[in-house]
Design an enzyme around this catalytic site. Structure first.
Site, PDB file in Angstrom:
ATOM      1  N   ASP A  74      42.655  32.436  42.775  1.00 19.62           N
ATOM      2  CA  ASP A  74      43.661  32.619  41.979  1.00 19.62           C
ATOM      3  C   ASP A  74      44.855  32.793  42.905  1.00 19.62           C
ATOM      4  O   ASP A  74      44.827  33.060  44.188  1.00 19.62           O
ATOM      5  CB  ASP A  74      43.068  34.347  41.935  1.00 19.62           C
ATOM      6  CG  ASP A  74      41.710  34.943  42.966  1.00 19.62           C
ATOM      7  OD1 ASP A  74      42.403  34.654  44.715  1.00 19.62           O
ATOM      8  OD2 ASP A  74      41.912  35.967  43.734  1.00 19.62           O
ATOM      9  N   HIS A 109      34.586  43.782  42.745  1.00 21.61           N
ATOM     10  CA  HIS A 109      35.571  42.932  41.793  1.00 21.61           C
ATOM     11  C   HIS A 109      35.525  41.739  42.181  1.00 21.61           C
ATOM     12  O   HIS A 109      34.877  41.901  43.557  1.00 21.61           O
ATOM     13  CB  HIS A 109      36.867  43.039  41.697  1.00 21.61           C
ATOM     14  CG  HIS A 109      38.132  43.006  42.970  1.00 21.61           C
ATOM     15  ND1 HIS A 109      39.409  43.829  42.517  1.00 21.61           N
ATOM     16  CD2 HIS A 109      37.950  42.451  43.910  1.00 21.61           C
ATOM     17  CE1 HIS A 109      39.556  43.940  44.338  1.00 21.61           C
ATOM     18  NE2 HIS A 109      39.238  42.684  44.895  1.00 21.61           N
TER      19      HIS A 109
HETATM   20  P1  PGA Z   1      39.907  42.176  51.155  1.00 14.74           P
HETATM   21  O1  PGA Z   1      39.269  41.714  49.763  1.00 14.74           O
HETATM   22  O2  PGA Z   1      39.020  40.884  52.370  1.00 14.74           O
HETATM   23  O3  PGA Z   1      40.795  41.624  52.166  1.00 14.74           O
HETATM   24  O4  PGA Z   1      38.544  43.068  51.571  1.00 14.74           O
HETATM   25  C1  PGA Z   1      38.823  41.244  49.222  1.00 14.74           C
HETATM   26  C2  PGA Z   1      38.824  40.820  47.886  1.00 14.74           C
HETATM   27  O5  PGA Z   1      39.786  42.435  47.025  1.00 14.74           O
HETATM   28  O6  PGA Z   1      38.052  40.036  47.527  1.00 14.74           O
END
Ligand code: PGA
Length: 253
Positions: free
Chosen positions: A67, A138
């Site tokens: 993304d 998510h």
């Molecule tokens: P993080 O984010 O690794 O910073 O916890 C993961 C995500 O939101 O996909």
């Protein structure tokens, strides 16, 4: 689904890096999907170490990122182009011509999203996709409610995400409101998934993902449908799993 529970963040990262390295050694021209976020940083540091110390060769791989924010130029330090180059790509011998990251500055976003899917198809799809998970379940920018069959597309960010990001920008107008993201269907087409999660903040999302019903309200639950999903956790992220498990490897078919 293969679930590996390691003692801490470091050993979780090493285990996940091992899986990626094995894929590249077995097929040097692998197509690898990369993720941003704080969780994969340890995995990326370990890949950098393997490149330096063991000569792990990235020269033939092709990469696709999950993304990118809409409206941020590639050099913006909050963007995912910057993140990937700073935290991984500039430290390994990846060929820049084989690096694909969604273009948040594209004039025609819908056209770009179709083109991005076509580029994946042209190299016969992703061999392995690395995934993090949000506390709300998510994956990439597929927030709760996203279609489980979705493809690469533009998504409106939740007001929480916009608010959380505001602190990184001097000008509130600059805070992205949209992102381009691979869809859940796109992610599921990868031949192998490696999902990493660390810390207690992810424990509820991991419990729902591994033990709950499949639902668009927890997008990560779709990994239950994947034939080759490997979930690598630290003990804190695994702390709310209810099924019997033990240190090391838990295999659930
Ligand atoms: P993080 O984010 O690794 O910073 O916890 C993961 C995500 O939101 O996909």
């Amino acid at each position: 689904m293969l679930v590996t529970i390691k003692d801490d963040y470091e050993s979780m990262s090493e285990q996940a890096a091992q899986i990626v390295a094995e894929q590249i050694r077995r097929k040097p021209d692998s197509v690898i999907g990369f993720a941003t976020g704080s969780t994969p940083l340890g995995l990326y540091n370990e890949l950098i170490r393997m490149h330096r110390e063991t000569g792990l060769d990235f020269s033939k791989i092709t990469t696709f990122n999950l993304d990118e924010y809409v409206g941020l130029p590639p050099e913006h330090d909050q963007g995912y182009h910057y993140f990937m180059w700073e935290n991984l790509f500039k430290h390994i011998n990846v060929d820049p011509r084989h690096v694909y990251i969604p273009d948040g500055m594209a004039d025609d976003i819908d056209y770009f999203c179709e083109w991005y899917e076509e580029q994946m198809a042209e190299v016969r799809g992703l061999d392995l996709q690395i995934l993090g998970i949000g506390a709300n379940g998510h994956i990439a920018f597929n927030e709760p409610g996203s279609s489980l069959g979705s493809r690469t597309r533009i998504k409106t960010l939740t007001s929480k995400t916009v608010k959380d990001n505001a602190r990184f920008f001097d000008d509130p107008e600059e805070v992205p409101k949209y992102a381009i993201t691979m869809g859940i269907g796109t992610i599921m087409d990868a031949r192998k998934l490696v999902l990493v999660a660390s810390s207690e903040g992810k424990a509820d999302a991991i419990q729902a993902t591994l033990e709950g019903p499949i639902t668009a309200m927890v997008p990560a639950t779709i990994v239950q449908m994947h034939q080759q999903a490997h979930v690598v956790l630290d003990t804190e992220a695994a702390s709310k799993l209810e099924y019997e498990h033990h240190e090391g490897i838990v295999e659930r078919k």
